[in-house]
Design a protein around this motif. Sequence first.
Motif, PDB file in Angstrom:
ATOM      1  N   THR A  76       0.838  -1.192   0.000  1.00  0.00           N
ATOM      2  CA  THR A  76       0.000   0.000   0.000  1.00  0.00           C
ATOM      3  C   THR A  76       0.879   1.250   0.000  1.00  0.00           C
ATOM      4  OG1 THR A  76      -1.750   1.181   1.172  1.00  0.00           O
ATOM      5  CG2 THR A  76      -0.199  -0.019   2.536  1.00  0.00           C
ATOM      6  N   SER A 110      -6.817  -4.343   2.194  1.00  0.00           N
ATOM      7  CA  SER A 110      -6.636  -4.907   0.849  1.00  0.00           C
ATOM      8  C   SER A 110      -7.956  -5.112   0.123  1.00  0.00           C
ATOM      9  CB  SER A 110      -5.909  -6.253   0.920  1.00  0.00           C
ATOM     10  OG  SER A 110      -6.752  -7.256   1.472  1.00  0.00           O
ATOM     11  N   HIS A 153      -8.097  -6.921  -5.306  1.00  0.00           N
ATOM     12  CA  HIS A 153      -7.898  -5.992  -4.205  1.00  0.00           C
ATOM     13  C   HIS A 153      -8.652  -4.687  -4.465  1.00  0.00           C
ATOM     14  CE1 HIS A 153      -4.728  -5.033  -7.142  1.00  0.00           C
ATOM     15  NE2 HIS A 153      -4.807  -3.793  -6.686  1.00  0.00           N
ATOM     16  N   LEU A 162      -2.622   0.880  -4.083  1.00  0.00           N
ATOM     17  CA  LEU A 162      -2.458  -0.485  -3.608  1.00  0.00           C
ATOM     18  C   LEU A 162      -2.153  -1.315  -4.848  1.00  0.00           C
ATOM     19  CD1 LEU A 162      -2.932  -2.398  -1.079  1.00  0.00           C
ATOM     20  CD2 LEU A 162      -5.233  -2.737  -2.003  1.00  0.00           C
TER      21      LEU A 162
END
Length: 194
Positions: A76, A110, A153, A162
């Motif tokens: 991230t 996530s 995700h 991310l």
Amino acid sequence: MTPAPSPSADGAGLHADAVRVLRGWRAPDAAQERLRLDFVRHLEEHPDGTWRECVPGHITASTIVLDGSRSRVLLTLHRKVKAWLQLGGHCEPGDATLAGAALREASEESGIDGLALPPVPVRLDRHAVRCHPEGSWHLDVQYAAFAPPGARHAISDESDDLRWFPVDALPEPTDDVVRRLVRDAVRRAPGPTG
């Protein structure tokens, strides 16, 4: 803000689990062993040592997410830190175990359902943070989790981005803590089934 629960008189709960995990964890080297002993001492001295409100420092739980082949890692771009990091954060009142806190944080950040997280930490890390005006320490217990095949995700509100990266080609800015965690997770983390 939800107040932190008080540790029970019989030692049950998250604090007791953190002590159990850290006492039983086998550190991979002398530096990690020193951290392990420091974390245990912190918990012995601070019954509130798993909660954000513990000013000198507090246990946090983080997770490096790998794909099943261990060739890719999900990182991230942290909104506040502005660096690529593993997923994780503070323990919350509903957390019964450190592994559970790590899995909750990884799942929330996530957006991936079905992460498999072996309950054994991979590494420990201590770093200064600004949780309190006078400063504090995160005593981070770091886990590895495995994403199910085809996992999708989703960026949370804590992230600017991310993404999946090859484990041997991590993005910048990424610090040495993340690099060591990825390396050790790839080498030593128990697989998704044990």
